[in-house]
Write a protein that holds these residues in place. Sequence first.
Motif: not given
Length: 548
Positions: A270-290
């Motif tokens: 829900v913000s540009k910074l939150h996008g960066d934080v979220s992609r990093t946060m979920w990067s270790g999980h398989s099968g997640v949506a872009p």
Amino acid sequence: MKNLPEQYAHPYPFASKFKKSVVYFSMEFAIDQSLKTYSGGLGFLAGSHMRSAYELKQNLIGIGMLWKYGYYDQTRNADNSMAVQFREKMYSFIKDTGIRFQLTIQNRPVWVAAYFLPPKTFGSVPMFFLTTDTEGNDSWARSLSYHLYDVDSSIKVAQCMILGLGGMKLLDELNYQPDIYHFNEAHAVSGVFHLYKKLGKVADIKKQVVFTTHTPEEAGNDKHDINLLASMNFFNDIPLTEIRKITGIKDNIFNHSLVALRFSKKANAVSKLHGDVSRTMWSGHSGVAPITHVTNAQNSLYWVDEELEKARKKSDLKKIATRKKELKATLFKTVADQSGKLFDPNVLTIVWARRFAAYKRPDLLTRDRERFERIMRNTRYPIQFIWAGKPYPFDGGAITIFNQLYYLSHLFPNMAVLTGYELALSKTLKDGSDVWLNTPIVTREASGTSGMTAAMNASLNFSTFDGWICEFANDQNSFVVPVAPSYPEWERDNTDISNLLDILEYKILPMYYDNQAEWQKMALQSMNDVNAFFDSDRMATEYYEKVY
């Protein structure tokens, strides 16, 4: 069926770029002060989205919950400490659809009734609200829709089932199949198990589901024991072995957001910074949506004072300044009524108002007591401070901070702590503040939106560098605090306190009193900049363009 039954249909032909049909699921909606179906920012955001979707003629409807006691009424005890009151809410403007259906929750049949909010009532898209407070249910079943974010975790799971599985069942009752199911947060994720029974393939579900995450910390995402959820029928009678297979959950921890990400074609922060934080946060999980981002926004048509907006369009600085004093006088009637203090419209007024949560650090400026007192008693540059906001009703720590601020305010005739922070008070505070103070720990505020609506009303943002502020603020439109080192925590907080008080003492106060022309220029710049990008019409459009 591709169209809603006639009695629930949109009152307009759809705009050509918004014809795709969408159903938006949210646990809370702040549509109007009189409809108590929200707690804070998530609801304010969802309410603005429903208003903009209506104004843009979008093919979107909302599904939420009709909370019997709302979130809670914030009042005071005899000693002025904060009191939590649960009072039954009655609405004559919400229509009973007559639609009733059953869900199985904890091996018990529970009746769910659906109510309808017509679009023209408050200028929103068609909205449906679900409740279990209906005939045929025992007291336990009725209680499931009493309290928004119930403190009992099994009741909260049941509430998520009513929104998710119940919302999907409502659509079946309406014989309505949208192109897109949009989950605003993961509360409605049980709905995917209804779709799985219908469609049979995860790939087919993923073509239709999108998910908005608002939580920038892994620990903040709802998690439950998968066996508890199975025992409650969260999985819609699908065997647990199959649930593990389709969700990818191998241990016993069911992470609602992770499953929502795995069943979505697209997700957004829900913000540009939150996008960066979220992609990093979920990067270790398989099968997640872009995960993309759509920065939150608010509905200016609802929030903006008309006279201020006319003056902004003409760049009439004198009119903005005059109107601002009138709006301050209106706010100060509420201050006088609640606190017995008479504030002066000629004095710089700073407001901190939002949900009371530890990471937002409501009391931050008061922690350096000696310096705070010096600023509060400065006669050359006088100041007025107002705090408001609702802690979670069972968060003892946040309630204690609220009470401590109130007791501190006894020492100062120019400090007030108000109760009842809902849409109406929020609007009055934004209209009447000169400065909107925002003090979250950096990266902990996914977006935050209160400062947007303050800026729309000629209030200048004074904030740590987090959430939406990163996309808005510059030294021509806001006062931004340099980012402090994250650890240790005491050093981070002390650095932020020192920087905030420096900016307040040496920049904000002298500018307000010694250089009003510069202040007015900055306020106009802020109004123009916030209107350019942070109106929810832009956000509602971006959801169609980037997510749906």
